[in-house]
Design a protein around this motif. Sequence first.
Motif, PDB file in Angstrom:
ATOM      1  N   CYS A  19       0.864  -1.181   0.000  1.00  0.00           N
ATOM      2  CA  CYS A  19       0.000   0.000   0.000  1.00  0.00           C
ATOM      3  C   CYS A  19       0.900   1.230   0.000  1.00  0.00           C
ATOM      4  O   CYS A  19       1.764   1.359   0.880  1.00  0.00           O
ATOM      5  CB  CYS A  19      -0.890   0.041   1.242  1.00  0.00           C
ATOM      6  N   THR A  24      -0.853  -1.000  -4.438  1.00  0.00           N
ATOM      7  CA  THR A  24      -2.166  -0.375  -4.397  1.00  0.00           C
ATOM      8  C   THR A  24      -1.919   1.089  -4.058  1.00  0.00           C
ATOM      9  O   THR A  24      -1.417   1.409  -2.981  1.00  0.00           O
ATOM     10  CB  THR A  24      -3.067  -1.017  -3.325  1.00  0.00           C
ATOM     11  N   TRP A  84      -2.826   4.872  -3.145  1.00  0.00           N
ATOM     12  CA  TRP A  84      -3.885   5.608  -2.445  1.00  0.00           C
ATOM     13  C   TRP A  84      -3.234   6.782  -1.736  1.00  0.00           C
ATOM     14  O   TRP A  84      -2.181   6.642  -1.109  1.00  0.00           O
ATOM     15  CB  TRP A  84      -4.577   4.701  -1.418  1.00  0.00           C
ATOM     16  N   GLN A 126      -2.068   9.138   0.961  1.00  0.00           N
ATOM     17  CA  GLN A 126      -1.861   8.789   2.365  1.00  0.00           C
ATOM     18  C   GLN A 126      -2.449   9.871   3.279  1.00  0.00           C
ATOM     19  O   GLN A 126      -1.743  10.645   3.913  1.00  0.00           O
ATOM     20  CB  GLN A 126      -0.378   8.599   2.649  1.00  0.00           C
ATOM     21  N   GLY A 178      -7.955   7.731   6.553  1.00  0.00           N
ATOM     22  CA  GLY A 178      -8.596   6.567   5.953  1.00  0.00           C
ATOM     23  C   GLY A 178      -7.691   5.728   5.078  1.00  0.00           C
ATOM     24  O   GLY A 178      -8.152   4.758   4.464  1.00  0.00           O
ATOM     25  N   PHE A 179      -6.408   6.069   5.014  1.00  0.00           N
ATOM     26  CA  PHE A 179      -5.480   5.346   4.136  1.00  0.00           C
ATOM     27  C   PHE A 179      -5.446   3.856   4.469  1.00  0.00           C
ATOM     28  O   PHE A 179      -5.628   2.999   3.591  1.00  0.00           O
ATOM     29  CB  PHE A 179      -4.081   5.950   4.250  1.00  0.00           C
ATOM     30  N   ARG A 214      -7.534   2.085   6.319  1.00  0.00           N
ATOM     31  CA  ARG A 214      -8.868   1.493   6.217  1.00  0.00           C
ATOM     32  C   ARG A 214      -9.220   1.146   4.770  1.00  0.00           C
ATOM     33  O   ARG A 214      -9.801   0.095   4.494  1.00  0.00           O
ATOM     34  CB  ARG A 214      -9.912   2.464   6.786  1.00  0.00           C
ATOM     35  N   ASN A 215      -8.842   2.014   3.851  1.00  0.00           N
ATOM     36  CA  ASN A 215      -9.223   1.825   2.446  1.00  0.00           C
ATOM     37  C   ASN A 215      -8.259   0.960   1.647  1.00  0.00           C
ATOM     38  O   ASN A 215      -8.540   0.634   0.490  1.00  0.00           O
ATOM     39  CB  ASN A 215      -9.350   3.190   1.768  1.00  0.00           C
ATOM     40  N   THR A 216      -7.141   0.593   2.238  1.00  0.00           N
ATOM     41  CA  THR A 216      -6.141  -0.204   1.514  1.00  0.00           C
ATOM     42  C   THR A 216      -5.889  -1.534   2.211  1.00  0.00           C
ATOM     43  O   THR A 216      -6.423  -2.564   1.831  1.00  0.00           O
ATOM     44  CB  THR A 216      -4.829   0.585   1.364  1.00  0.00           C
ATOM     45  N   LYS A 263      -6.765  -2.735   5.301  1.00  0.00           N
ATOM     46  CA  LYS A 263      -7.901  -3.374   5.960  1.00  0.00           C
ATOM     47  C   LYS A 263      -8.998  -3.760   4.974  1.00  0.00           C
ATOM     48  O   LYS A 263      -9.831  -4.607   5.282  1.00  0.00           O
ATOM     49  CB  LYS A 263      -8.443  -2.460   7.059  1.00  0.00           C
ATOM     50  N   ALA A 264      -8.984  -3.152   3.789  1.00  0.00           N
ATOM     51  CA  ALA A 264      -9.946  -3.531   2.752  1.00  0.00           C
ATOM     52  C   ALA A 264      -9.472  -4.741   1.957  1.00  0.00           C
ATOM     53  O   ALA A 264     -10.177  -5.208   1.057  1.00  0.00           O
ATOM     54  CB  ALA A 264     -10.191  -2.346   1.817  1.00  0.00           C
ATOM     55  N   LEU A 314      -6.905  -4.870  -0.088  1.00  0.00           N
ATOM     56  CA  LEU A 314      -6.354  -4.532  -1.405  1.00  0.00           C
ATOM     57  C   LEU A 314      -4.843  -4.712  -1.455  1.00  0.00           C
ATOM     58  O   LEU A 314      -4.256  -4.783  -2.534  1.00  0.00           O
ATOM     59  CB  LEU A 314      -6.705  -3.082  -1.766  1.00  0.00           C
TER      60      LEU A 314
END
Length: 289
Positions: free
Chosen positions: A47, A82, A84, A86, A89-90, A92-94, A96-97, A99
């Motif tokens: 990430c 992946t 995203w 930073q 929510g970085f 959470r959206n990478t 922990k999701a 990805l």
Amino acid sequence: MFSGCLDAIDLNAGGGRKAFGCLVVGIGAFSLLLVAASADARELKVCADPNNMPFSNLAGQGFENKIAEIIAGELRAELSYTWWAQRRGFVRNTLKAGLCDLVLGTPANLEMLRTTAPYYRSSYVFVTRADGPDITSFDDPRLRDLGIGVQLIGDDGANSPPVQALGRRGIVGHLIGYPVYGDYSAPNPPARIVEAVAKGEIDLAVVWGPLAGYFAARQKVPLRITPVAPRIDGPLLPMVYDISMGVRHKDDELRGEVDAALAKHKSEIDSVLAQYGVPRLAAGGSPVR
């Protein structure tokens, strides 16, 4: 498989056609083996931020990109990203999701992650022009009369630890805030605060070490970088942080593998950090030369 084909070849009895057929069969079988091998190939999914030098960018030019390559090489894995921004929510959206599986450059013991052993320690630093004031402490009385650039963290512009340290001393009248994220449509948003020192727009800046070391070396005038003091301001306000990598809480196997890779390739990782001008501190707090 192939020996039977070879035994059947008879060039005087149409064996040429049989040989060609065997060649096709052989190539097909080899292709299947390659596909199977590719399916079994390991992938290290990282990430990362696509526009966050000196840490990472889409072109793979950041020091975290280089360190990720070292880790992937040790794990014999193909490195993928992946991307995203930073910000809030970085994780959470990478991670922990689901990805991606590994986050570089996270504070050690961050509760939302299972962190590895630290691979470097850095601190906030004072950045001044080489011909400017030589400030080494938040307690220096000259700070009250200087224009000071400070980093604001998060989408809501939260105060960084240096802002809190200056505020505790009543040094608030000449502070100028520079968002860590800045204008994300432009390259290298965190560089603005260091550029402001080089241009003489402010007298001094208090900047997270890796950002300061990298961007200071790219200015047209020489800049001075000094780790701030005190290293811990009051009981709960550290200026020095151990930096680790993070995985999901249940990924103990990956964490163990990454820990082993960090230990094995410590000298290479230290070399990468030095190349990018990352100010590093030893365990006792003294600068790493």
